[in-house]
Design an enzyme around this catalytic site. Structure first.
Site, PDB file in Angstrom:
ATOM      1  N   SER A 108       0.806  -1.222   0.000  1.00 28.86           N
ATOM      2  CA  SER A 108       0.000   0.000   0.000  1.00 28.86           C
ATOM      3  C   SER A 108       0.834   1.264   0.000  1.00 28.86           C
ATOM      4  CB  SER A 108      -0.882   0.038   1.257  1.00 28.86           C
ATOM      5  OG  SER A 108      -1.757  -1.059   1.292  1.00 28.86           O
ATOM      6  N   VAL A 119      -6.221   8.409   1.762  1.00 36.43           N
ATOM      7  CA  VAL A 119      -6.498   7.482   0.670  1.00 36.43           C
ATOM      8  C   VAL A 119      -5.369   6.464   0.613  1.00 36.43           C
ATOM      9  CG1 VAL A 119      -6.911   7.248  -1.808  1.00 36.43           C
ATOM     10  CG2 VAL A 119      -7.672   9.330  -0.603  1.00 36.43           C
ATOM     11  N   GLU A 120      -5.743   5.200   0.604  1.00 35.22           N
ATOM     12  CA  GLU A 120      -4.775   4.099   0.485  1.00 35.22           C
ATOM     13  C   GLU A 120      -5.023   3.418  -0.849  1.00 35.22           C
ATOM     14  OE1 GLU A 120      -3.738  -0.145   2.767  1.00 35.22           O
ATOM     15  OE2 GLU A 120      -5.283   1.177   3.565  1.00 35.22           O
ATOM     16  N   VAL A 121      -3.978   3.294  -1.656  1.00 35.97           N
ATOM     17  CA  VAL A 121      -4.048   2.550  -2.918  1.00 35.97           C
ATOM     18  C   VAL A 121      -3.178   1.319  -2.736  1.00 35.97           C
ATOM     19  CG1 VAL A 121      -3.565   2.550  -5.397  1.00 35.97           C
ATOM     20  CG2 VAL A 121      -4.502   4.607  -4.301  1.00 35.97           C
TER      21      VAL A 121
END
Length: 126
Positions: A108, A119-121
């Protein structure tokens, strides 16, 4: 009661236009006006409703901008995610780092939207 998934999440924001622009340009989400003045962001079969902090319904009066924290998944290699964020001058606040996801390990990266929502991608690790 058996809960099996999400239908949508809601983000309370200070400026709807800035939020829509951010998520369209940074994460490639599609913005839709559901009814006059009511916007949402779509990706895959998922939806983020965007709620203007200056026009909250009574049910959501205690909701504040910047209190969101969520994770979205991508198949894009993490190095490419980082490169895209850097090319758009998005400050990465953590990562890439290994995290625990809903169904296994994730790789992540974290950043904030214009309201300060985290926001975590992530990529699912195989």
């Amino acid at each position: 009661m058996h809960i099996y998934g999400f239908d949508h999440i809601v983000l309370c924001v200070r400026n709807v236009d800035s939020t829509l622009d951010f998520y369209r340009h940074v994460l490639g989400m599609a913005a839709h006006e559901e009814r006059p003045g009511k916007w949402s962001l779509h990706f895959g079969s998922n939806k983020i409703s965007v709620q203007n902090a200056n026009d909250l319904p009574s049910l959501a009066k205690k909701t504040v901008p910047g209190s969101g924290n969520f994770c979205v998944l991508t198949d894009l290699p993490m190095a490419d995610v980082v490169a895209q964020l850097q090319s758009q001058n998005i400050e990465i606040v953590e990562g890439p780092a290994e995290k625990a996801g809903a169904v296994g390990k994730l790789m992540s990266v974290y950043f904030r939207d214009p309201d300060g929502n985290l926001v975590e991608v992530s990529n699912r690790k195989r």
